[in-house]
Design an enzyme around this catalytic site. Structure first.
Site, PDB file in Angstrom:
ATOM      1  N   SER A   1       0.802  -1.224   0.000  1.00  0.00           N
ATOM      2  CA  SER A   1       0.000   0.000   0.000  1.00  0.00           C
ATOM      3  C   SER A   1       0.833   1.271   0.000  1.00  0.00           C
ATOM      4  O   SER A   1       0.468   2.264  -0.629  1.00  0.00           O
ATOM      5  CB  SER A   1      -0.939   0.012   1.213  1.00  0.00           C
ATOM      6  OG  SER A   1      -1.735  -1.139   1.247  1.00  0.00           O
TER       7      SER A   1
ATOM      8  N   HIS B   1       1.024   4.759   4.341  1.00  0.00           N
ATOM      9  CA  HIS B   1       0.253   5.354   3.255  1.00  0.00           C
ATOM     10  C   HIS B   1       0.615   6.826   3.059  1.00  0.00           C
ATOM     11  O   HIS B   1       0.837   7.289   1.924  1.00  0.00           O
ATOM     12  CB  HIS B   1      -1.241   5.227   3.548  1.00  0.00           C
ATOM     13  CG  HIS B   1      -1.718   3.818   3.623  1.00  0.00           C
ATOM     14  ND1 HIS B   1      -2.989   3.482   4.036  1.00  0.00           N
ATOM     15  CD2 HIS B   1      -1.093   2.648   3.337  1.00  0.00           C
ATOM     16  CE1 HIS B   1      -3.128   2.165   3.999  1.00  0.00           C
ATOM     17  NE2 HIS B   1      -1.991   1.638   3.582  1.00  0.00           N
TER      18      HIS B   1
END
Length: 289
Positions: free
Chosen positions: A212, A265
């Site tokens: 991610s 992230h």
């Protein structure tokens, strides 16, 4: 008299499709043909009588290829096209495979993640995690197992986690690799993985995994590059950018059913944006598309 006549060659498939759809909306029939030797898409005019008007539209398209009217024509054309589902799926799969063949590093990382996830499903998660999971920096300074700084990017904990990350990686990674080359996508992968993994390690410790952080790095890179240099052909719709940012905020709000690696992230997104800014800064002043 119907004459198949080449009209214009375009390197990006999405631009070729958009222009073709717009020409068809103006009652100018064309076909899009892929030329593998030059890795270009050629618009072939079916009726020579339309040549002058089609050429004017092509010249206007070159000046502003990201004009919303072309994307709108593409959407309308896709809604009207009566194509069997099986044929559509087959064409999509072929395009995806061709895209990965033209982006070998993207394909290799996708296959590595797939093999590691498959091995995890058959009971090998513990030895895989023992070999790849990141460690505190003090441990790494002692054992010098520096590959662990990248290792979490290859580990996924669920089917949804795996599919979400790998779809975005294959779509965005292949775009970037085709545009800037395999060496650049390796650099982008390493930088975004390092930055995102270290950020998550500092914030929450070593128990995390997933691609991610790299995916958010790609989102940031394509987003900023498309904004600063639209003529380069990289593009991410505002709706997609908005979705990814909302997803990021939901992770911080802690309202999702999973624990999100929020630091990874955020750090990945910022590192991708910074790399895009540095790349466009080094390319000099922007020119017209």
């Amino acid at each position: 008299l119907i004459v198949a006549k080449p009209l214009i060659a375009i390197s990006q498939l999405r631009y070729a499709d958009s222009l073709a759809s717009y020409l068809k909306s103006q009652q100018i029939p064309v076909q899009v043909q892929h030329v593998p030797e030059d890795d270009q898409y050629v618009l072939v005019l079916e009726n020579d009588a339309d040549h002058v008007r089609a050429l004017e539209i092509c010249q206007a398209f070159i000046q502003a290829p990201n004009d919303p009217k072309y994307q709108q024509a593409a959407w309308q054309h896709s809604e009207r096209t009566d194509v069997p589902v099986e044929q559509t799926q087959g064409n999509s799969m072929r395009r995806w495979l061709v895209s990965l063949r033209r982006a070998p590093v993207t394909g290799i990382i996708l296959m590595l993640c797939t093999l590691i996830f498959g091995a995890s499903l058959v009971g090998l998660f513990q030895p895989i995690a023992a070999a790849l999971m990141i460690m505190p920096l003090g441990n790494l300074l002692q054992n010098h197992e520096w590959w662990r700084l990248l290792g979490p990017a290859f580990i996924h904990f669920s089917v949804l986690h795996f599919i979400f990350n790998l779809l975005w990686w294959s779509m965005l990674g292949s775009q970037v690799e085709r545009k800037f080359g395999s060496s650049f996508i390796i650099i982008l992968f390493v930088v975004t993985a390092l930055v995102s993994n270290l950020a998550q390690l500092i914030v929450s410790g070593p128990n995390f995994g997933g691609l991610s952080g790299v995916v958010y790095g790609l989102v940031g890179f394509v987003w900023i590059t498309g904004w600063l240099r639209p003529q380069w052909g990289l593009y991410l719709p505002k709706a997609i950018v908005g979705f990814m940012l909302v997803w990021l905020l939901l992770g911080f709000a802690d309202v999702l059913w999973v624990n999100m690696a929020n630091a990874a992230h955020t750090a990945g997104l910022i590192s991708g944006c910074v790399m895009a800014w540095l790349l466009t800064l080094g390319s000099g002043k922007p020119t017209a598309p």
